[in-house]
Design a protein around this motif. Structure first.
Motif, mmCIF file in Angstrom:
data_model
loop_
_atom_site.group_PDB
_atom_site.id
_atom_site.type_symbol
_atom_site.label_atom_id
_atom_site.label_comp_id
_atom_site.label_asym_id
_atom_site.label_seq_id
_atom_site.Cartn_x
_atom_site.Cartn_y
_atom_site.Cartn_z
ATOM 1 N N PRO A 62 1.136 -1.309 0.103
ATOM 2 C CA PRO A 62 -0.178 -0.171 -0.122
ATOM 3 C C PRO A 62 0.770 1.284 0.365
ATOM 4 O O PRO A 62 2.410 1.301 0.412
ATOM 5 C CB PRO A 62 -1.360 0.703 0.862
ATOM 6 N N GLU A 63 0.113 2.461 -1.014
ATOM 7 C CA GLU A 63 1.189 3.773 -0.755
ATOM 8 C C GLU A 63 1.032 4.030 0.435
ATOM 9 O O GLU A 63 2.608 4.745 0.792
ATOM 10 C CB GLU A 63 0.125 4.464 -1.146
ATOM 11 N N SER A 64 0.802 3.847 1.599
ATOM 12 C CA SER A 64 0.604 4.160 3.432
ATOM 13 C C SER A 64 2.129 3.480 3.648
ATOM 14 O O SER A 64 2.678 4.173 4.716
ATOM 15 C CB SER A 64 -0.050 3.824 3.866
ATOM 16 N N LEU A 65 2.627 2.396 3.370
ATOM 17 C CA LEU A 65 3.507 2.165 3.586
ATOM 18 C C LEU A 65 4.891 1.749 2.825
ATOM 19 O O LEU A 65 6.199 1.157 2.799
ATOM 20 C CB LEU A 65 3.289 0.177 4.204
ATOM 21 N N LYS A 66 4.851 2.528 1.350
ATOM 22 C CA LYS A 66 6.323 2.314 0.956
ATOM 23 C C LYS A 66 7.358 3.476 1.406
ATOM 24 O O LYS A 66 7.351 4.576 1.279
ATOM 25 C CB LYS A 66 5.585 2.341 -0.897
ATOM 26 N N GLY A 67 8.432 2.835 1.142
ATOM 27 C CA GLY A 67 9.540 3.833 1.461
ATOM 28 C C GLY A 67 9.725 3.640 2.793
ATOM 29 O O GLY A 67 10.813 4.438 3.516
ATOM 30 N N SER A 68 8.945 2.811 3.898
ATOM 31 C CA SER A 68 8.725 2.826 5.288
ATOM 32 C C SER A 68 9.201 1.495 5.788
ATOM 33 O O SER A 68 9.117 0.398 5.200
ATOM 34 C CB SER A 68 6.921 3.234 5.681
#
Length: 103
Positions: A39-45
């Motif tokens: 999900p976008e909310s988790l990308k890069g984290s």
């Protein structure tokens, strides 16, 4: 209809989920999933994750920065091998034994 079976559940002790979850760097090495399932909310984290298997199939549950109180469920089978050889596609190698002589 889905019926949970609480007799198979048990309380997790504090920190147990975080201890046993896989790290985000293992997500792509242990599954055949691509980055578009994140999900976008988790990308890069950083996140931790588990495969979830039910009688209805397999999913993935992700935890943002290891926070087990905020699961994100992804409808993607982490065990699916899209490039696996199917039985109907398999052709055994030619035999190295010579054919028997027919009189």
């Amino acid at each position: 209809m889905f019926a949970p079976l609480p007799k198979y559940y048990r309380e997790c002790r504090d920190g147990e989920i975080a201890e046993r979850a896989y790290d985000s760097d293992q997500f792509f090495s242990l599954t055949s999933l691509k980055s578009d399932v994140i999900p976008e909310s988790l990308k890069g984290s950083p996140f931790t994750w588990f495969p979830v298997v039910t009688r209805f199939g397999a999913w993935v549950v992700l935890f943002a920065e290891g926070d087990a109180k905020k699961p994100v469920y992804v409808n993607a089978d982490p065990f699916h091998q899209p490039d696996a050889i199917k039985a109907e596609d398999f052709t055994p190698p030619a035999s190295t034994n010579p054919p028997p002589d027919n009189p």
